[in-house]
Scaffold this active site. Structure first.
Site, short mmCIF file in Angstrom:
data_model
loop_
_atom_site.label_atom_id
_atom_site.label_comp_id
_atom_site.label_asym_id
_atom_site.label_seq_id
_atom_site.Cartn_x
_atom_site.Cartn_y
_atom_site.Cartn_z
N ASP A 92 59.26 35.01 44.13
CA ASP A 92 59.91 35.10 43.45
C ASP A 92 61.31 34.81 42.85
O ASP A 92 60.65 33.68 41.89
CB ASP A 92 60.39 33.39 44.42
N GLU A 145 61.03 43.54 45.43
CA GLU A 145 62.44 43.34 46.51
C GLU A 145 63.65 43.21 45.14
O GLU A 145 63.20 42.56 44.24
CB GLU A 145 62.52 42.18 47.19
N GLY A 226 69.01 31.44 50.27
CA GLY A 226 69.25 30.27 50.10
C GLY A 226 70.18 29.75 51.22
O GLY A 226 71.49 29.51 51.99
N ASN A 247 65.09 33.74 53.27
CA ASN A 247 64.58 32.88 52.36
C ASN A 247 64.92 31.17 52.28
O ASN A 247 65.70 30.95 52.50
CB ASN A 247 64.79 32.67 50.69
N ASP A 249 63.27 27.15 51.55
CA ASP A 249 62.90 26.44 50.27
C ASP A 249 63.44 24.65 50.11
O ASP A 249 62.71 23.79 50.78
CB ASP A 249 63.39 26.66 48.55
N THR A 250 64.87 24.97 50.28
CA THR A 250 65.15 23.48 50.35
C THR A 250 64.87 22.52 51.55
O THR A 250 65.06 21.45 51.20
CB THR A 250 66.71 23.08 49.85
P1 13P Z 1 67.07 27.32 49.94
O1 13P Z 1 66.16 26.30 48.84
O2 13P Z 1 68.59 27.47 50.02
O3 13P Z 1 66.35 27.23 51.39
O4 13P Z 1 67.54 29.07 49.52
C1 13P Z 1 65.70 29.73 48.90
C2 13P Z 1 65.56 30.74 48.43
O5 13P Z 1 66.53 31.71 48.43
C3 13P Z 1 64.64 31.50 47.32
O6 13P Z 1 64.68 32.47 47.16
ZN ZN Z 2 66.66 33.26 46.65
#
Ligand code: 13P
Ligand code: ZN
Length: 330
Positions: A92, A145, A226, A247, A249-250
């Site tokens: 990523d 990507e 995000g 995606n 992550d947070t």
């Molecule tokens: P978030 O942290 O907002 O979920 O975004 C994850 C992301 O875009 C990883 O590339």
């Molecule tokens: Zn991202």
């Protein structure tokens, strides 16, 4: 079953485009999140796309991102073999071409994201194309990507103060000239803690980009970064407009810490002595009545709860995105 490369991942994306579902690309930096995700995906018969940023690889590799990729790559492959679903790994937000070269030589990732979106258009084209060429000349089975436009917020080592929405015609030119397999677009999401209600989302723009690409004979899967803050209906609207990689992550980071926090807070008398009790850690509180309780402080107790919670969250997301029940391998 097990861990797969780019060719298989491309087939998953084709299925997703044809069946109008999305694959939740889930960031990992350590094994508890990873096992929770695999378990959660297997429970709902979804294939699983994991991803690691440079910061995550550096963390896992104790300061060495390539060691981190090798260690986590091995880990993922071995755990994926325990399950029937397909498991994939994306690199990523990669910005350094030398690091990408090493990732390609190792041929571990299923896909690599080159993020040169902070550069001018021409430089973005040049760098993104370089990665496609690197992979071609190495004969590696890895998808590429790239990103066009700017997604606001903070993601690991990537910081952007302001959003720039992606232009559909530029997107066509970009894919045409670079030959990238997937395109990350900016349509109003934000990296990090973001509330869906506050975002100026443009699913219509995702649809325009998809149509413009298709009109040029390009069936490029679109990527939404995000996505932690966006709500179920917002996510589904994006998928209807051509997004097929989402995606997150947070969201997992929060669930991880919240799960451990709740466990420790609810059982704090088993972990810390009562106020004023005295005694010290070195002697295991030799001088006082109170003793800590291993049933709560063994890290595996929190670890199991974290894995379970992450699995539940993934299952809900896979139902929302439609990938539940769609595994190519089950
Ligand atoms: P978030 O942290 O907002 O979920 O975004 C994850 C992301 O875009 C990883 O590339
Ligand atoms: Zn991202």
């Amino acid at each position: 079953m097990g861990y797969h490369g780019g060719t298989e991942l491309a087939s998953v994306y084709q299925d997703a485009l044809a069946g109008e579902f999305g694959l939740i690309a889930s960031n990992v930096a350590e094994p508890n999140t990873l096992i929770g995700l695999i378990e959660g995906a297997a429970r709902v018969d979804s294939d699983l796309l994991l991803q690691m940023s440079n910061g995550a690889c550096t963390f896992a590799g104790n300061g060495d991102p390539i060691a981190g990729l090798q260690a986590m790559g091995n880990y993922i492959e071995l755990i994926a073999d325990q399950y029937d679903i397909g498991v994939f790994l994306n690199m990523d937000h990669q910005t350094d071409l030398d690091t990408i070269q090493r990732q390609v030589e190792l041929d571990i990732p299923s896909s690599i994201m080159i993020d040169a979106s902070h550069e001018e258009f021409e430089e973005n084209v040049t760098r993104s194309k370089r990665v496609v060429e690197m992979i071609d000349s190495a004969g590696a089975d890895i998808l590429v990507e790239a990103e066009l436009g700017t997604i606001k917020g903070v993601e690991d080592e990537i910081v952007a103060e302001e959003a720039f929405y992606t232009d559909p015609e530029k997107a066509v030119e970009f894919i045409d000239r670079t030959g990238c397999d997937l395109l990350a677009i900016s349509v109003g999401t934000q990296h990090g803690v973001a509330k869906g209600a506050d975002l100026e989302l443009r699913p219509d723009l995702a649809g325009e980009i998809r149509t413009a690409l298709r009109d040029h004979g390009l069936d490029t899967p679109l990527v939404l970064h995000g996505a932690s803050g966006i709500q179920s209906e917002q996510l589904q609207r994006m998928i209807e407009h051509g997004i097929c990689k989402i995606n997150k992550d947070t969201r997992y980071q929060y669930e991880y810490t919240r799960t451990a926090y709740d466990l420790y807070r609810n059982n704090d008398e088993s972990i810390v002595p009562p106020e004023g009790a005295g005694g010290d850690r070195k002697s295991f509180f030799n001088d006082v009545e109170w003793s800590p309780n291993k049933d709560y402080f063994d890290p595996r107790v929190a670890g199991r709860q974290i894995r379970n919670r992450i699995g539940e969250v993934y299952g809900e997301l896979a139902h929302t995105s439609g990938s539940a029940g769609q595994s190519r391998y089950v």
